[in-house]
Write an enzyme that holds these catalytic residues in place. Structure first.
Site, PDB file in Angstrom:
ATOM      1  N   HIS A 175       0.634  -1.183   0.089  1.00  0.00           N
ATOM      2  CA  HIS A 175      -0.178   0.106   0.015  1.00  0.00           C
ATOM      3  C   HIS A 175       0.905   1.413   0.136  1.00  0.00           C
ATOM      4  O   HIS A 175       2.033   1.257   0.703  1.00  0.00           O
ATOM      5  CB  HIS A 175      -0.897   0.137   1.371  1.00  0.00           C
ATOM      6  CG  HIS A 175      -2.040   0.880   1.306  1.00  0.00           C
ATOM      7  ND1 HIS A 175      -1.581   2.354   1.452  1.00  0.00           N
ATOM      8  CD2 HIS A 175      -3.254   1.123   0.717  1.00  0.00           C
ATOM      9  CE1 HIS A 175      -2.891   3.122   1.423  1.00  0.00           C
ATOM     10  NE2 HIS A 175      -3.667   2.316   0.975  1.00  0.00           N
ATOM     11  N   GLU A 230      -4.078   1.844  -7.518  1.00  0.00           N
ATOM     12  CA  GLU A 230      -4.036   2.955  -6.705  1.00  0.00           C
ATOM     13  C   GLU A 230      -3.402   3.777  -6.742  1.00  0.00           C
ATOM     14  O   GLU A 230      -2.190   4.247  -6.321  1.00  0.00           O
ATOM     15  CB  GLU A 230      -4.290   2.635  -5.050  1.00  0.00           C
ATOM     16  CG  GLU A 230      -5.144   1.536  -4.831  1.00  0.00           C
ATOM     17  CD  GLU A 230      -5.296   1.517  -3.156  1.00  0.00           C
ATOM     18  OE1 GLU A 230      -6.594   1.890  -2.979  1.00  0.00           O
ATOM     19  OE2 GLU A 230      -4.408   1.316  -2.282  1.00  0.00           O
TER      20      GLU A 230
HETATM   21  P1  PGA Z   1      -9.061   6.527  -0.091  1.00  0.00           P
HETATM   22  O1  PGA Z   1      -8.239   5.317   0.293  1.00  0.00           O
HETATM   23  O2  PGA Z   1     -10.586   5.412  -0.387  1.00  0.00           O
HETATM   24  O3  PGA Z   1      -9.477   7.116   1.174  1.00  0.00           O
HETATM   25  O4  PGA Z   1      -8.519   7.135  -1.101  1.00  0.00           O
HETATM   26  C1  PGA Z   1      -7.917   4.140  -0.744  1.00  0.00           C
HETATM   27  C2  PGA Z   1      -6.676   3.410   0.037  1.00  0.00           C
HETATM   28  O5  PGA Z   1      -5.871   3.856   0.590  1.00  0.00           O
HETATM   29  O6  PGA Z   1      -6.592   2.102  -0.273  1.00  0.00           O
END
Ligand code: PGA
Length: 261
Positions: free
Chosen positions: A94, A166
């Site tokens: 992450h 992401e």
């Molecule tokens: P967010 O976070 O939906 O608050 O942007 C996503 C994540 O960190 O997996």
């Protein structure tokens, strides 16, 4: 391509009691799920009690983090071997782990391998920073993070894992990627997986989008070609918003499915 996968990443929020109350509410709000697999990633402390509480046909659990060695003198760490049987999934790479806790490619690939070794599905998170995006390096970053993260696993194993795209600039910022950009990135991810591990692996690997997903924009990603689900931070803390997203996902399954390549 099977059920959609929706993962709630609560990060360092909710106490054990709050987490339990949340699950109780979500159970009622979500109802019976036919087309959606819901996974909750609470604080490490809440995993064991929630494992007793959740109906596993309804929700599964994910660890937000773990150490890659199975046991030993590693003060403060929890291993994938210790999480075996408690969680079904584990987040790896992450952006908060990469950027705040300085996890490197080497750590990430060892964690992916440790998860697989311990029967936990790794959710490998990848994505470019704002600067990398501005420098038009998105594809290079995706490729490097895939090559780096998946270096220790086989083409059979890779078909079982989950990749979460992401973009770092979209996490917790309210700035979300356009479905077109997500489609392009997801296609590129599958192409890289195909290149590295073959066609079957590329077809089997599940790819999620994460980054400022909310009740209003969730559908646009769920309908994006090649996207198998969502990884949701902030919006998943509100049980009503999260249940709303699940409901939209369930309702959507009656629509014709767009397939990614
Ligand atoms: P967010 O976070 O939906 O608050 O942007 C996503 C994540 O960190 O997996």
């Amino acid at each position: 391509m099977g059920k959609k996968l929706i993962i709630a990443n609560w990060k360092m929020n909710l106490t054990v009691n709050e987490a339990s109350l949340y699950v109780h509410k979500l159970d009622k709000l979500a109802g019976k799920l036919k087309h959606t697999e819901v996974v909750l990633a609470p604080t490490m402390l809440a995993l064991q009690p929630l494992n007793m509480q959740v109906q596993h046909h309804h929700f599964n659990l994910a660890a937000q983090n773990f150490y890659w060695r199975d046991r030993g003198a590693y003060t403060g760490e929890v291993s994938a071997a210790q999480l075996r049987g408690v969680v079904q999934y584990g987040l790896v790479g992450h952006s908060e782990r990469r950027h705040i806790f300085a996890e490197r490619s080497k750590d990430i690939r060892s964690k992916v391998q440790a998860a697989v070794r311990n029967n936990i599905v790794p959710v490998l998170c990848i994505g470019e920073t704002a600067q990398e995006r501005a420098d038009k390096e998105t594809s290079d970053v995706i490729r490097d993070q895939l090559v780096g993260g998946l270096a220790n696993i086989t083409s059979v194993e890779v078909g079982q894992i989950v990749i979460a795209y992401e973009p770092v600039w979209s996490i917790g910022t309210g700035k979300f990627a356009s479905p077109r950009d997500v489609e392009r990135a997801v296609k590129y991810i599958r192409r890289q997986i195909e290149h590295l591990f073959g066609k079957v692996a590329a077809e089997n690997v599940r790819v999620l989008y994460g980054g400022s997903v909310n009740l209003d924009n969730a559908m646009s990603y769920l309908q994006t070609a090649g996207v198998n689900g969502l990884l949701i931070g902030e919006s998943s803390l509100d049980v009503y918003a999260f249940a709303g997203i699940i409901k939209k996902c369930e309702d959507m399954s009656s629509l014709p499915v767009k397939r990614g390549k």
